[in-house]
Scaffold this motif. Structure first.
Motif, short mmCIF file in Angstrom:
data_model
loop_
_atom_site.label_atom_id
_atom_site.label_comp_id
_atom_site.label_asym_id
_atom_site.label_seq_id
_atom_site.Cartn_x
_atom_site.Cartn_y
_atom_site.Cartn_z
N PRO A 54 -3.55 3.64 -2.27
CA PRO A 54 -4.44 4.98 -1.91
C PRO A 54 -4.68 6.17 -2.62
CG PRO A 54 -1.48 4.74 -1.59
CD PRO A 54 -2.62 3.64 -2.22
N LEU A 55 -4.25 6.54 -3.53
CA LEU A 55 -4.91 6.76 -5.25
C LEU A 55 -4.54 8.51 -4.49
CD1 LEU A 55 -8.28 5.95 -6.10
CD2 LEU A 55 -5.85 4.87 -6.95
N GLN A 56 -3.45 9.26 -3.77
CA GLN A 56 -2.99 10.30 -3.52
C GLN A 56 -3.13 11.48 -4.85
OE1 GLN A 56 -0.88 8.38 -2.58
NE2 GLN A 56 1.20 8.39 -4.08
N GLU A 57 -2.86 10.87 -5.91
CA GLU A 57 -3.36 11.95 -7.36
C GLU A 57 -4.68 12.15 -7.48
OE1 GLU A 57 -0.04 10.55 -9.65
OE2 GLU A 57 1.07 11.52 -8.42
N ASP A 79 -17.17 -6.40 -11.24
CA ASP A 79 -17.53 -4.83 -10.31
C ASP A 79 -15.54 -5.14 -9.90
OD1 ASP A 79 -19.52 -5.37 -10.35
OD2 ASP A 79 -20.20 -6.35 -8.55
N LEU A 80 -15.63 -4.19 -9.97
CA LEU A 80 -13.85 -3.60 -9.51
C LEU A 80 -14.09 -2.66 -7.81
CD1 LEU A 80 -11.25 -3.61 -9.84
CD2 LEU A 80 -11.33 -1.36 -11.56
N TYR A 81 -13.75 -3.41 -6.93
CA TYR A 81 -13.35 -2.58 -5.56
C TYR A 81 -12.85 -1.90 -5.72
CZ TYR A 81 -18.41 -4.52 -4.87
OH TYR A 81 -19.82 -5.01 -5.15
N VAL A 82 -12.12 -0.55 -5.17
CA VAL A 82 -11.22 -0.04 -5.21
C VAL A 82 -11.24 0.45 -3.27
CG1 VAL A 82 -8.84 2.20 -5.33
CG2 VAL A 82 -9.93 0.63 -7.45
N THR A 83 -10.16 0.40 -2.45
CA THR A 83 -10.44 0.59 -1.04
C THR A 83 -9.10 1.11 -0.85
OG1 THR A 83 -9.29 -1.59 -0.15
CG2 THR A 83 -11.75 -1.48 -0.78
N ASP A 96 0.57 2.84 -7.39
CA ASP A 96 -1.22 2.94 -6.91
C ASP A 96 -1.67 4.37 -6.44
OD1 ASP A 96 0.57 3.23 -4.26
OD2 ASP A 96 -0.65 1.80 -3.60
N ALA A 97 -0.47 5.08 -7.13
CA ALA A 97 -0.67 6.33 -6.46
C ALA A 97 -1.53 7.40 -7.20
CB ALA A 97 0.53 6.95 -7.12
N ASN A 98 -2.11 6.69 -8.51
CA ASN A 98 -3.52 7.30 -9.58
C ASN A 98 -3.88 5.63 -10.07
OD1 ASN A 98 -2.67 6.23 -11.86
ND2 ASN A 98 -1.26 8.48 -11.32
N TYR A 141 1.01 -1.40 -0.29
CA TYR A 141 0.15 0.13 0.05
C TYR A 141 0.84 1.71 0.08
CZ TYR A 141 -3.20 2.95 1.58
OH TYR A 141 -4.47 4.49 1.73
N GLY A 142 0.85 1.70 -0.89
CA GLY A 142 1.76 3.15 -1.15
C GLY A 142 3.34 2.36 -0.81
N ASP A 143 4.20 2.61 -0.25
CA ASP A 143 5.50 2.84 -0.01
C ASP A 143 5.55 1.87 1.58
OD1 ASP A 143 6.65 4.35 -1.99
OD2 ASP A 143 6.92 5.62 -0.84
#
Length: 429
Positions: free
Chosen positions: A329-332, A382-386, A280-282, A5-7
């Protein structure tokens, strides 16, 4: 279990589910500098120093922030050999192969290139100039555009990461230059619906892949003189190869497959897919996890009939029969580059995956191809992003946002967990 998850990582517990974990064999990690130096000393073809002249202007095309390539190490080795050939630092330019991704910040350039950051420029696809043309598989003319610095160079050198790629089979080789430092014309053609529908355009396949063949021919036309690429497994950088761009990809693709393939026979109700930084930044990059899993050689969610290609099973459209769950995380948000914005625009204005897929089959601008392949997946699953910072962006794009992985998986499900979904190839046992 822990997922990237990210770094860092997050803890995931699914006590009410039957869980299978797809762990690839991995292979032993290597020291990137030692492996790359050995590859340069024994390349496919002539040494770099034998391919250049002392008065050459050299362009080195490197990967961008979406690839975990040790570019600082690779560039240092390349510059050292160029120096031994009589080429000074002021004869070298570095072009960041962005394609249609966002520019890298000054801080990102310093982190990626160290002491060579001052030589770097972000590629601008709009400034690319025509350097020639190729013929497509059906004889159509395809202009090839190139970054002006690369086009003007006497010698073109590239770094790269050979890892699974949805269309090219594996990335790296000529792709770093042809797409990363290219213009929209080649990107538009290779990433268009006609090319992506061709037989052989598939994750993990190099031989007989027309997408990969176009990139290789573009590399020849541009004049990619020397490649220094690496590949990796779950534990880190696992191999390096140097020299002629085709041979480098063949070499490292085979090495990578040996490290990341997992054989399966079963069908699952849900797949939980780890991504991790930098992908996973965007949302644009994160959705690779879903498309790699559902559109690869082995679809772990598909029924046996669907997997065998039964048309009545495959063309059902909506009414998803399984789900893919990806923590990110999708920070972008959706992403900040031209391609990422086009991806978001298509998905966010679509009424349904079926309607989006049918509309995009008629054509789209470069960068939007990720929306097209995501639509293919969403027609079936279905696609879930958590765990994201931007659940509203997820919901805008025909996907489902949840606070945690456990919230996205129904109790009692048979679940396949793929901790490193972008670096795992699922195959038939």
């Amino acid at each position: 279990m822990e997922l990237p998850y990210g770094d860092t990582t997050i803890e995931v517990a699914l006590p009410d589910c039957d869980v299978t974990v797809a762990d690839p064999p991995g292979g032993d990690p290597v020291d990137p500098r030692e492996a790359a130096a050995e590859a340069m000393a024994d390349p496919h073809g002539a040494l770099l120093s034998e391919r250049v002249s002392a008065d050459d202007e050299v362009a080195i095309v490197v990967t961008d922030v979406t690839r975990a390539t040790p570019d600082d190490v690779l560039v240092d080795l390349l510059v050292s050999e160029l120096d031994a050939a009589g080429i000074s630092r002021d004869q070298i330019s570095i072009v960041v192969g962005l394609g249609l991704h966002r520019p890298m910040t000054d801080e990102e350039l310093r982190n990626a290139l160290g002491e060579y950051a001052d030589l770097a420029q972000n590629h601008d696809a709009e400034a690319a100039e025509v350097v020639g043309e190729l013929r497509g598989p059906d004889g159509e003319s395809v202009p090839v555009e190139m970054n002006p610095t690369v086009a003007a160079a006497d010698a073109v050198v590239s770094t790269g990461m050979v890892e699974p790629h949805q269309y090219a089979g594996f990335s790296g080789g000529a792709k770093t230059v042809a797409i990363g430092a290219g213009g929209e014309s080649l990107i538009r053609y290779t990433h268009g619906p006609a090319m992506l529908a061709r037989e052989g355009v598939r994750l993990g396949r190099v031989e007989g892949n027309p997408f990969r063949a176009m990139l290789d021919r573009a590399g020849d036309l541009i004049g990619v003189d020397f490649c220094l690429n690496v590949t990796h497994g779950p534990a880190g950088i696992s191999d390096a190869s140097a020299g002629d761009h085709r041979k480098v990809v063949e070499d490292l693709a085979e090495s990578c497959k040996n490290n990341i393939s997992v054989s399966l026979t079963d069908t699952y109700d849900a797949v939980v897919a780890g991504v991790g930084a930098p992908k996973d930044a965007n949302l644009y990059q994160t959705t690779r996890a879903a498309t790699y899993l559902a559109l690869g050689d082995y679809d772990p969610l598909a029924s046996p009939a669907r997997r065998a290609g039964d048309a009545s099973q495959r063309e059902g459209g909506s009414g998803a029969s399984g789900r893919i769950v990806v923590p990110a995380p999708l920070q972008e948000g959706a992403g900040e580059g031209t391609g990422e914005k086009r991806f978001y625009d298509w998905l966010s204005r679509a009424e349904s995956a079926d309607a989006l897929y049918d509309e995009m089959r008629r054509g789209y601008d470069p960068g939007a191809q990720r929306a097209f392949v995501v639509a293919r997946v969403l027609r079936e699953y279905d696609l879930y992003v958590t765990n994201s910072d931007h659940p509203e962006v997820v919901e805008d794009c025909l996907m489902c946002a949840r606070e945690s992985v456990a919230d996205a998986v129904e109790p009692g499900s048979d679940v396949l967990v793929v901790p490193d979904a972008l670096d795992t190839l699922l195959t038939v046992a």
